[in-house]
Motif scaffolding. Structure first.
Motif, short mmCIF file in Angstrom:
data_model
loop_
_atom_site.label_atom_id
_atom_site.label_comp_id
_atom_site.label_asym_id
_atom_site.label_seq_id
_atom_site.Cartn_x
_atom_site.Cartn_y
_atom_site.Cartn_z
N SER A 52 7.90 -38.20 -9.72
CA SER A 52 6.93 -37.51 -10.60
C SER A 52 7.53 -36.21 -11.14
CB SER A 52 5.65 -37.21 -9.83
OG SER A 52 5.02 -38.38 -9.37
N ASP A 53 7.35 -35.98 -12.43
CA ASP A 53 7.69 -34.66 -12.97
C ASP A 53 6.42 -33.89 -13.36
OD1 ASP A 53 6.94 -35.89 -15.38
OD2 ASP A 53 9.00 -36.23 -16.00
N PHE A 54 5.27 -34.52 -13.13
CA PHE A 54 3.98 -33.84 -13.23
C PHE A 54 3.21 -34.14 -11.95
CE2 PHE A 54 -0.59 -34.29 -13.86
CZ PHE A 54 -0.93 -33.03 -14.34
N ILE A 55 2.84 -33.10 -11.23
CA ILE A 55 2.08 -33.28 -9.99
C ILE A 55 0.88 -32.34 -10.03
CG2 ILE A 55 2.09 -33.18 -7.47
CD1 ILE A 55 5.14 -33.44 -7.59
N ASN A 56 -0.29 -32.90 -9.88
CA ASN A 56 -1.51 -32.12 -9.86
C ASN A 56 -2.12 -32.20 -8.46
OD1 ASN A 56 -4.67 -32.14 -10.04
ND2 ASN A 56 -4.01 -31.06 -11.87
N ILE A 57 -2.35 -31.04 -7.86
CA ILE A 57 -3.04 -30.97 -6.56
C ILE A 57 -4.35 -30.23 -6.76
CG2 ILE A 57 -3.00 -30.04 -4.21
CD1 ILE A 57 -0.95 -32.10 -4.32
N ARG A 58 -5.44 -30.83 -6.34
CA ARG A 58 -6.74 -30.18 -6.44
C ARG A 58 -7.39 -30.14 -5.07
NH1 ARG A 58 -11.79 -30.84 -10.68
NH2 ARG A 58 -13.34 -29.85 -9.33
N ILE A 59 -7.94 -28.97 -4.72
CA ILE A 59 -8.59 -28.77 -3.43
C ILE A 59 -10.00 -28.23 -3.66
CG2 ILE A 59 -8.51 -27.52 -1.24
CD1 ILE A 59 -5.45 -27.38 -1.58
N ASP A 60 -10.98 -28.90 -3.05
CA ASP A 60 -12.38 -28.48 -3.17
C ASP A 60 -13.03 -28.48 -1.79
OD1 ASP A 60 -12.89 -28.53 -6.23
OD2 ASP A 60 -12.00 -30.49 -5.84
N ALA A 61 -13.86 -27.48 -1.55
CA ALA A 61 -14.63 -27.45 -0.31
C ALA A 61 -15.64 -28.59 -0.31
CB ALA A 61 -15.34 -26.12 -0.16
N VAL A 62 -15.86 -29.17 0.87
CA VAL A 62 -16.84 -30.25 1.03
C VAL A 62 -17.94 -29.75 1.96
CG1 VAL A 62 -17.24 -32.58 1.86
CG2 VAL A 62 -15.09 -32.03 0.70
N HIS A 63 -19.17 -29.85 1.52
CA HIS A 63 -20.30 -29.38 2.32
C HIS A 63 -20.89 -30.53 3.13
CE1 HIS A 63 -20.00 -25.65 0.10
NE2 HIS A 63 -20.06 -26.33 -1.03
N ASP A 64 -21.25 -30.24 4.36
CA ASP A 64 -21.74 -31.27 5.28
C ASP A 64 -22.89 -32.08 4.68
OD1 ASP A 64 -19.90 -30.37 7.06
OD2 ASP A 64 -21.32 -29.45 8.46
N GLU A 65 -23.78 -31.41 3.99
CA GLU A 65 -24.97 -32.10 3.48
C GLU A 65 -24.64 -33.07 2.34
OE1 GLU A 65 -24.95 -27.91 1.59
OE2 GLU A 65 -24.46 -28.85 3.53
N ASP A 66 -23.43 -32.97 1.80
CA ASP A 66 -23.05 -33.85 0.70
C ASP A 66 -22.27 -35.09 1.16
OD1 ASP A 66 -24.17 -32.09 -1.16
OD2 ASP A 66 -22.32 -30.92 -1.32
N ILE A 67 -22.04 -35.22 2.47
CA ILE A 67 -21.22 -36.31 2.99
C ILE A 67 -22.09 -37.51 3.37
CG2 ILE A 67 -19.62 -37.03 4.81
CD1 ILE A 67 -18.80 -34.07 5.06
N ALA A 68 -21.66 -38.68 2.92
CA ALA A 68 -22.28 -39.94 3.36
C ALA A 68 -21.33 -40.59 4.36
CB ALA A 68 -22.52 -40.87 2.17
N TYR A 69 -21.83 -40.97 5.53
CA TYR A 69 -21.02 -41.63 6.55
C TYR A 69 -21.26 -43.14 6.48
CZ TYR A 69 -20.05 -37.03 8.48
OH TYR A 69 -19.63 -35.73 8.64
#
Length: 242
Positions: A55-72
């Motif tokens: 790859s000569d283009f690499i995109n890394i994205r990081i976002d916080a995840v909130h407990d109430e938004d998680i489906a198990y």
């Protein structure tokens, strides 16, 4: 669980995907804060050392995840098959899918994947009854995101299988999707799968060794609005319990 972050990588050759770059690699994890640096490093290494190229283009994205938004979601069952040829594997995959999808839609799925000029970033959506394509972007499709596994794995598995199983489980948990067909775009990995009826069917020889074209098809029950299906697949955070 506290302090979770979604970290996503996509890598391309020849510039960003949106500017015509060739897709090389994509991966994501949902990890605790203290693991972010090591996981980011491993994802960058993957983008630079992939069998499809560098790859000569690499995109890394990081976002916080909130407990109430998680489906198990509980991991779907695993069934491993043995075949001797691509023809045999495709016949098996068609047979498995025809329990939930019309023959017309199954044949159209194989036609769509067989005619791909290059690798899509996401999946094709097909009407499970008519075989009509439902997504709007021919080479992007619908990209499943915001998912990972939690807990101890039920068995040792390679990274390809782990990621495929997590993705297949999220897709199977989406109301409106009745089946999935997939084989990898990695030229050195010929295993593919069918997911339907709550089972991940792992099938070898889904393509010839060295073939760099892969893809996936989701079969959709059209009675559910497409925008709801796409939103679930692309935006809802799912953690898979082994």
């Amino acid at each position: 669980m506290m302090g979770l972050y979604s970290i996503r990588m996509r890598g391309a050759e020849g510039g960003p995907h949106e500017e015509g770059g060739r897709h090389i690699s994509g991966a994501e994890r949902i990890v605790e804060e203290h693991d972010l640096e090591s996981v980011a490093a491993s994802l960058i290494h993957r983008a630079l050392q992939h069998s499809k190229g560098k790859s000569d283009f690499i995109n890394i994205r990081i976002d916080a995840v909130h407990d109430e938004d998680i489906a198990y979601v509980d991991c779907i069952a695993i069934d491993e098959h043995q075949t001797e040829s691509v023809k045999e594997s495709h016949e098996l995959a068609k047979e498995l899918l025809q329990s939930v999808v019309t023959n017309k839609a199954v044949e159209q799925a194989f036609t769509e994947l067989g005619q791909l000029p290059g690798n899509m970033r996401g999946a094709i959506l097909l009407d499970a009854n008519t075989g009509v394509r439902l997504d709007q972007d021919n080479m992007r499709g619908v990209r499943v995101s915001h998912m990972d596994a939690c807990g101890t794995e039920i068995r040792p598995m390679n990274v390809h299988m782990r990621e495929a199983l997590v993705l297949a489980t999220k897709v199977q948990s989406c109301p409106g999707i009745v089946g999935e067909l997939c084989w990898s775009d990695d030229p050195d990995y010929t295993v593919g799968y069918v997911a339907c009826n709550g089972v991940y069917h792992r099938i070898p020889n889904m393509k010839d060794m060295g073939n760099p074209i892969g893809g996936r098809v989701f079969f959709v029950d059209i009675n559910r609005p497409i925008h709801e299906i796409v939103d679930y697949l692309e935006n809802i955070t799912v953690l898979v319990r082994w």
